[in-house]
Design a protein around this motif. Structure first.
Motif, PDB file in Angstrom:
ATOM      1  N   LYS A 173       0.835  -1.191   0.000  1.00  0.00           N
ATOM      2  CA  LYS A 173       0.000   0.000   0.000  1.00  0.00           C
ATOM      3  C   LYS A 173       0.873   1.245   0.000  1.00  0.00           C
ATOM      4  O   LYS A 173       1.979   1.251   0.550  1.00  0.00           O
ATOM      5  N   VAL A 174       0.360   2.299  -0.588  1.00  0.00           N
ATOM      6  CA  VAL A 174       1.086   3.566  -0.641  1.00  0.00           C
ATOM      7  C   VAL A 174       1.336   4.097   0.770  1.00  0.00           C
ATOM      8  O   VAL A 174       2.409   4.626   1.058  1.00  0.00           O
ATOM      9  N   VAL A 175       0.379   3.924   1.649  1.00  0.00           N
ATOM     10  CA  VAL A 175       0.522   4.397   3.028  1.00  0.00           C
ATOM     11  C   VAL A 175       1.709   3.719   3.707  1.00  0.00           C
ATOM     12  O   VAL A 175       2.495   4.373   4.403  1.00  0.00           O
ATOM     13  N   THR A 176       1.870   2.432   3.492  1.00  0.00           N
ATOM     14  CA  THR A 176       2.996   1.697   4.079  1.00  0.00           C
ATOM     15  C   THR A 176       4.310   2.227   3.523  1.00  0.00           C
ATOM     16  O   THR A 176       5.264   2.444   4.269  1.00  0.00           O
ATOM     17  N   TYR A 177       4.365   2.460   2.226  1.00  0.00           N
ATOM     18  CA  TYR A 177       5.575   3.012   1.609  1.00  0.00           C
ATOM     19  C   TYR A 177       5.911   4.369   2.219  1.00  0.00           C
ATOM     20  O   TYR A 177       7.064   4.637   2.566  1.00  0.00           O
ATOM     21  N   GLU A 178       4.894   5.223   2.373  1.00  0.00           N
ATOM     22  CA  GLU A 178       5.119   6.559   2.920  1.00  0.00           C
ATOM     23  C   GLU A 178       5.625   6.497   4.358  1.00  0.00           C
ATOM     24  O   GLU A 178       6.521   7.243   4.745  1.00  0.00           O
ATOM     25  N   LYS A 179       5.061   5.598   5.157  1.00  0.00           N
ATOM     26  CA  LYS A 179       5.493   5.449   6.550  1.00  0.00           C
ATOM     27  C   LYS A 179       6.943   4.983   6.623  1.00  0.00           C
ATOM     28  O   LYS A 179       7.742   5.522   7.393  1.00  0.00           O
ATOM     29  N   LEU A 180       7.281   3.975   5.835  1.00  0.00           N
ATOM     30  CA  LEU A 180       8.640   3.448   5.843  1.00  0.00           C
ATOM     31  C   LEU A 180       9.637   4.476   5.319  1.00  0.00           C
ATOM     32  O   LEU A 180      10.731   4.636   5.862  1.00  0.00           O
ATOM     33  N   SER A 181       9.255   5.186   4.287  1.00  0.00           N
ATOM     34  CA  SER A 181      10.125   6.201   3.720  1.00  0.00           C
ATOM     35  C   SER A 181      10.382   7.322   4.732  1.00  0.00           C
ATOM     36  O   SER A 181      11.516   7.784   4.889  1.00  0.00           O
ATOM     37  N   ALA A 182       9.338   7.747   5.438  1.00  0.00           N
ATOM     38  CA  ALA A 182       9.491   8.794   6.448  1.00  0.00           C
ATOM     39  C   ALA A 182      10.384   8.318   7.589  1.00  0.00           C
ATOM     40  O   ALA A 182      11.225   9.082   8.089  1.00  0.00           O
ATOM     41  N   ALA A 183      10.225   7.071   8.008  1.00  0.00           N
ATOM     42  CA  ALA A 183      11.062   6.526   9.077  1.00  0.00           C
ATOM     43  C   ALA A 183      12.524   6.478   8.643  1.00  0.00           C
ATOM     44  O   ALA A 183      13.426   6.818   9.420  1.00  0.00           O
ATOM     45  N   LEU A 184      12.772   6.071   7.409  1.00  0.00           N
ATOM     46  CA  LEU A 184      14.147   6.023   6.904  1.00  0.00           C
ATOM     47  C   LEU A 184      14.738   7.427   6.785  1.00  0.00           C
ATOM     48  O   LEU A 184      15.906   7.641   7.094  1.00  0.00           O
ATOM     49  N   ASP A 185      13.931   8.386   6.340  1.00  0.00           N
ATOM     50  CA  ASP A 185      14.393   9.775   6.267  1.00  0.00           C
ATOM     51  C   ASP A 185      14.816  10.270   7.639  1.00  0.00           C
ATOM     52  O   ASP A 185      15.860  10.922   7.792  1.00  0.00           O
ATOM     53  N   GLU A 186      14.002   9.971   8.649  1.00  0.00           N
ATOM     54  CA  GLU A 186      14.300  10.381  10.010  1.00  0.00           C
ATOM     55  C   GLU A 186      15.577   9.736  10.524  1.00  0.00           C
ATOM     56  O   GLU A 186      16.418  10.404  11.133  1.00  0.00           O
ATOM     57  N   MET A 187      15.761   8.464  10.234  1.00  0.00           N
ATOM     58  CA  MET A 187      16.955   7.750  10.678  1.00  0.00           C
ATOM     59  C   MET A 187      18.215   8.267   9.960  1.00  0.00           C
ATOM     60  O   MET A 187      19.273   8.364  10.568  1.00  0.00           O
ATOM     61  N   GLU A 188      18.085   8.590   8.690  1.00  0.00           N
ATOM     62  CA  GLU A 188      19.235   9.072   7.921  1.00  0.00           C
ATOM     63  C   GLU A 188      19.593  10.501   8.291  1.00  0.00           C
ATOM     64  O   GLU A 188      20.741  10.907   8.130  1.00  0.00           O
ATOM     65  N   ALA A 189      18.640  11.260   8.813  1.00  0.00           N
ATOM     66  CA  ALA A 189      18.895  12.647   9.195  1.00  0.00           C
ATOM     67  C   ALA A 189      19.743  12.740  10.469  1.00  0.00           C
ATOM     68  O   ALA A 189      20.398  13.731  10.708  1.00  0.00           O
ATOM     69  N   ARG A 190      19.723  11.669  11.274  1.00  0.00           N
ATOM     70  CA  ARG A 190      20.492  11.673  12.527  1.00  0.00           C
ATOM     71  C   ARG A 190      21.949  11.539  12.255  1.00  0.00           C
ATOM     72  O   ARG A 190      22.582  11.027  11.564  1.00  0.00           O
TER      73      ARG A 190
END
Length: 59
Positions: free
Chosen positions: A42-59
């Motif tokens: 689902k697109v929602v799952t992709y968006e959630k995972l992508s946001a989590a990865l963005d947050e982790m990579e920003a650290r």
């Protein structure tokens, strides 16, 4: 490259449990995605995972 393939590439070398926790997605589902066993999500799952990865990579 498909979006799911990009997501799998970004997950490599990261703690899948941490990604699942931050994205509020079942760890088993994240593990299946990272292993390439999910070809349609689902697109929602992709968006959630992508946001989590963005947050982790920003650290």
């Amino acid at each position: 490259m498909k979006l799911i393939d990009q997501l799998v590439t970004r997950m490599q070398g990261k703690n899948l449990s941490e990604i699942a926790r931050r994205a509020h997605v079942a760890r088993d589902h994240v593990t299946d995605i990272a292993a390439g066993r999910v070809h349609n999500m689902k697109v929602v799952t992709y968006e959630k995972l992508s946001a989590a990865l963005d947050e982790m990579e920003a650290r």
